[in-house]
Design a protein around this motif. Structure first.
Motif, mmCIF file in Angstrom:
data_model
loop_
_atom_site.group_PDB
_atom_site.id
_atom_site.type_symbol
_atom_site.label_atom_id
_atom_site.label_comp_id
_atom_site.label_asym_id
_atom_site.label_seq_id
_atom_site.Cartn_x
_atom_site.Cartn_y
_atom_site.Cartn_z
ATOM 1 N N VAL A 206 -42.629 94.517 -62.693
ATOM 2 C CA VAL A 206 -42.544 95.913 -63.107
ATOM 3 C C VAL A 206 -43.505 96.117 -64.264
ATOM 4 O O VAL A 206 -43.444 95.402 -65.272
ATOM 5 N N ILE A 207 -44.410 97.096 -64.109
ATOM 6 C CA ILE A 207 -45.431 97.361 -65.117
ATOM 7 C C ILE A 207 -45.248 98.768 -65.667
ATOM 8 O O ILE A 207 -45.136 99.732 -64.911
ATOM 9 N N ARG A 208 -45.241 98.846 -66.982
ATOM 10 C CA ARG A 208 -45.063 100.127 -67.667
ATOM 11 C C ARG A 208 -46.262 100.396 -68.573
ATOM 12 O O ARG A 208 -46.759 99.493 -69.242
ATOM 13 N N GLY A 209 -46.745 101.628 -68.569
ATOM 14 C CA GLY A 209 -47.777 102.012 -69.519
ATOM 15 C C GLY A 209 -47.152 102.298 -70.868
ATOM 16 O O GLY A 209 -46.151 103.017 -70.952
ATOM 17 N N GLY A 210 -47.725 101.735 -71.915
ATOM 18 C CA GLY A 210 -47.165 101.932 -73.247
ATOM 19 C C GLY A 210 -47.152 103.391 -73.666
ATOM 20 O O GLY A 210 -46.353 103.795 -74.511
ATOM 21 N N LYS A 211 -48.047 104.194 -73.067
ATOM 22 C CA LYS A 211 -48.115 105.622 -73.344
ATOM 23 C C LYS A 211 -47.729 106.435 -72.109
ATOM 24 O O LYS A 211 -48.095 107.607 -71.989
ATOM 25 N N GLY A 212 -47.000 105.813 -71.196
ATOM 26 C CA GLY A 212 -46.678 106.445 -69.922
ATOM 27 C C GLY A 212 -45.394 107.244 -69.951
ATOM 28 O O GLY A 212 -44.857 107.564 -71.003
ATOM 29 N N PRO A 227 -32.708 89.751 -63.726
ATOM 30 C CA PRO A 227 -33.307 88.948 -64.798
ATOM 31 C C PRO A 227 -34.536 88.156 -64.372
ATOM 32 O O PRO A 227 -35.363 87.809 -65.220
ATOM 33 N N GLU A 228 -34.643 87.886 -63.086
ATOM 34 C CA GLU A 228 -35.795 87.115 -62.616
ATOM 35 C C GLU A 228 -37.048 87.964 -62.446
ATOM 36 O O GLU A 228 -38.148 87.438 -62.264
ATOM 37 N N ALA A 229 -36.898 89.275 -62.510
ATOM 38 C CA ALA A 229 -38.052 90.169 -62.384
ATOM 39 C C ALA A 229 -38.939 90.052 -63.625
ATOM 40 O O ALA A 229 -38.447 89.900 -64.747
ATOM 41 N N GLU A 230 -40.234 90.111 -63.423
ATOM 42 C CA GLU A 230 -41.177 90.066 -64.537
ATOM 43 C C GLU A 230 -41.433 91.484 -65.046
ATOM 44 O O GLU A 230 -41.651 92.406 -64.243
ATOM 45 N N LEU A 231 -41.409 91.674 -66.352
ATOM 46 C CA LEU A 231 -41.669 92.962 -66.964
ATOM 47 C C LEU A 231 -42.928 92.870 -67.824
ATOM 48 O O LEU A 231 -43.050 91.957 -68.643
ATOM 49 N N ARG A 232 -43.848 93.822 -67.613
ATOM 50 C CA ARG A 232 -45.082 93.831 -68.391
ATOM 51 C C ARG A 232 -45.366 95.242 -68.879
ATOM 52 O O ARG A 232 -45.297 96.201 -68.091
#
Length: 259
Positions: A206-212, A227-232
């Protein structure tokens, strides 16, 4: 290339064939498959087979389809994967914004079709009920037609968005119908999709924009549920991570695909 779905909708797609594992890319609301050109080139250089398509109601696909429900959009992705015989054991589905929402629901309802899931600025939290009105107001604000490509690029904020327009003798026109876009987001708004996220079993990033637009609370909660999902988080990017921080997105995706 085109695929005709069970309800008669034509889906325009591109299949960049290669011997490596396949990656299916899903764009967001009012977007088009060309938004993925940069990432497609990078993935192809790594040997991946890359498939992109215009979602129903978008781009070169049927502009006013008979249905724009979440279920119909998920069915399109599944139909295309079946049509192209993408290997379930190796396929990665990547979606941004509403395309990510479609990817999430695909992983929840057809888990046998994919091995990995990448969500960009997309999660299971309810889309605000006021979002359809906001989308309609935004689309109404477009100065149709745009007099030049440069004017469209400057107004929309990125060249890739402008490349999704249609050039006519009198200017550059949207390739989406305003009411279709509003109906599509209306179908998704106000519903909670946490049960679907809990049901997903594919390896996930899962990728989130810091300004998104994605709330950090929702982003963190996705990691609690799985919990096994990667978050970036890509701090420099807004909602359109793939357009605003293509190199950082590719780095995160490449690392995920090679682990």
């Amino acid at each position: 290339m085109r695929l005709v779905t069970a309800d008669g909708t034509e889906i325009a797609y591109e299949d960049h064939e290669a011997p490596g594992s396949p990656v299916l890319l899903l764009h967001g609301l009012a977007g088009h498959r060309g938004e993925w050109d940069d990432l497609t080139a990078r993935l192809r250089s790594d040997g991946h087979r890359v498939v992109t398509y215009d979602a129903r109601g978008h781009g070169e696909s049927t502009r006013r389809p008979v249905s724009v429900t979440r279920e119909s959009c998920v069915a399109d992705a599944a139909a295309l994967m079946d049509h192209l015989s993408l290997s379930p054991a190796a396929v990665t589905v990547v979606g941004q914004s509403l395309g990510g929402h479609t990817a999430l629901l695909l992983a929840a309802t057809r888990p046998e079709l994919l091995s990995s899931l990448v969500l960009i600025e997309a999660g299971p939290g309810p889309i605000p009920v006021e979002m359809p009105e906001r989308i309609g107001t935004w689309l109404d604000s477009w100065p149709k037609p745009f007099p030049t490509f440069e004017a469209a690029r400057d107004f929309l904020g990125h060249e890739a968005w402008a490349r999704g327009l249609e050039k006519r003798p009198d200017g550059w026109w949207p390739r989406v119908d305003r009411n279709v876009m509003v109906d599509m987001i209306t179908d998704a708004a106000g519903r909670d999709y946490w049960p679907q996220w809990r049901r997903t079993t594919a390896r996930a990033l899962v990728i989130r924009g810091g300004k998104g637009w994605m709330p950090e609370e929702e982003f963190r909660a996705m990691g609690v549920v799985r919990p096994e999902a990667e978050l970036r988080t890509i701090a420099t990017a807004g909602h359109d991570v793939h357009l605003e921080a293509p190199e950082a997105l590719y780095g995160a995706l490449r690392g995920f695909l090679t682990r």
